[in-house]
Design a protein around this motif. Structure first.
Motif, PDB file in Angstrom:
ATOM      1  N   SER A   9       0.846  -1.160   0.224  1.00  0.00           N
ATOM      2  CA  SER A   9       0.007  -0.135   0.054  1.00  0.00           C
ATOM      3  C   SER A   9       0.920   1.201  -0.140  1.00  0.00           C
ATOM      4  CB  SER A   9      -0.907   0.042   1.204  1.00  0.00           C
ATOM      5  OG  SER A   9      -1.947  -1.031   1.471  1.00  0.00           O
ATOM      6  N   ILE A  10       0.991   1.895  -1.152  1.00  0.00           N
ATOM      7  CA  ILE A  10       1.862   3.211  -1.150  1.00  0.00           C
ATOM      8  C   ILE A  10       1.155   4.196  -1.973  1.00  0.00           C
ATOM      9  CG2 ILE A  10       3.873   3.911  -2.184  1.00  0.00           C
ATOM     10  CD1 ILE A  10       4.863   0.881  -2.850  1.00  0.00           C
ATOM     11  N   PRO A  12      -0.126   6.989  -4.210  1.00  0.00           N
ATOM     12  CA  PRO A  12      -0.153   7.340  -5.722  1.00  0.00           C
ATOM     13  C   PRO A  12       1.029   8.165  -6.091  1.00  0.00           C
ATOM     14  CG  PRO A  12      -2.476   7.168  -5.046  1.00  0.00           C
ATOM     15  CD  PRO A  12      -1.458   7.373  -3.658  1.00  0.00           C
ATOM     16  N   GLN A  13       1.342   9.074  -5.384  1.00  0.00           N
ATOM     17  CA  GLN A  13       2.051  10.106  -6.011  1.00  0.00           C
ATOM     18  C   GLN A  13       3.669   9.632  -5.637  1.00  0.00           C
ATOM     19  OE1 GLN A  13       0.971  13.408  -3.632  1.00  0.00           O
ATOM     20  NE2 GLN A  13       0.220  14.611  -5.429  1.00  0.00           N
ATOM     21  N   THR A  14       3.828   8.782  -4.600  1.00  0.00           N
ATOM     22  CA  THR A  14       4.934   8.183  -4.388  1.00  0.00           C
ATOM     23  C   THR A  14       5.360   7.107  -5.630  1.00  0.00           C
ATOM     24  OG1 THR A  14       4.991   8.344  -2.135  1.00  0.00           O
ATOM     25  CG2 THR A  14       6.315   6.639  -2.772  1.00  0.00           C
ATOM     26  N   VAL A  15       4.337   6.307  -5.873  1.00  0.00           N
ATOM     27  CA  VAL A  15       4.507   5.366  -6.972  1.00  0.00           C
ATOM     28  C   VAL A  15       4.711   6.130  -8.172  1.00  0.00           C
ATOM     29  CG1 VAL A  15       3.297   3.715  -8.427  1.00  0.00           C
ATOM     30  CG2 VAL A  15       2.712   3.580  -6.045  1.00  0.00           C
ATOM     31  N   VAL A  16       4.209   7.020  -8.761  1.00  0.00           N
ATOM     32  CA  VAL A  16       4.228   7.871  -9.876  1.00  0.00           C
ATOM     33  C   VAL A  16       6.089   8.428  -9.905  1.00  0.00           C
ATOM     34  CG1 VAL A  16       4.075  10.057 -11.200  1.00  0.00           C
ATOM     35  CG2 VAL A  16       2.280   8.523 -10.281  1.00  0.00           C
TER      36      VAL A  16
END
Length: 76
Positions: A9-10, A12-16
């Motif tokens: 669970s991360i 979304p901005q971190t994933v981008v």
């Protein structure tokens, strides 16, 4: 070796941002995370460690200099 799927669970901005970093490194986000986990887990593959040791060993050139204990411990 059998791989295990993992759910994270991360934000979304971190994933981008992580995907952009992975792309800049020429890797997928999956590979980047796998590499990181292997690194922090301290991969204990003796064959890989031996190969790394061989790769790094014997590459120096002392230009004839020999270790001298007195010289190393000489005080100014």
């Amino acid at each position: 070796m059998r791989l295990m799927n993992l759910t994270l669970s991360i934000d979304p901005q971190t994933v981008v941002r992580a995907r952009q970093k992975a792309e800049a490194l020429g890797k997928s986000l999956n590979q980047l995370i796998r590499d990181y986990l292997e690194k922090i887990a301290g991969e204990d593959d003796p064959d890989k460690q031996i190969e790394e040791f061989k790769r790094l060993s014997g590459q120096g050139n002392s230009h004839g200099w020999r270790f001298n204990r007195e010289e190393v411990h000489e005080r100014s």
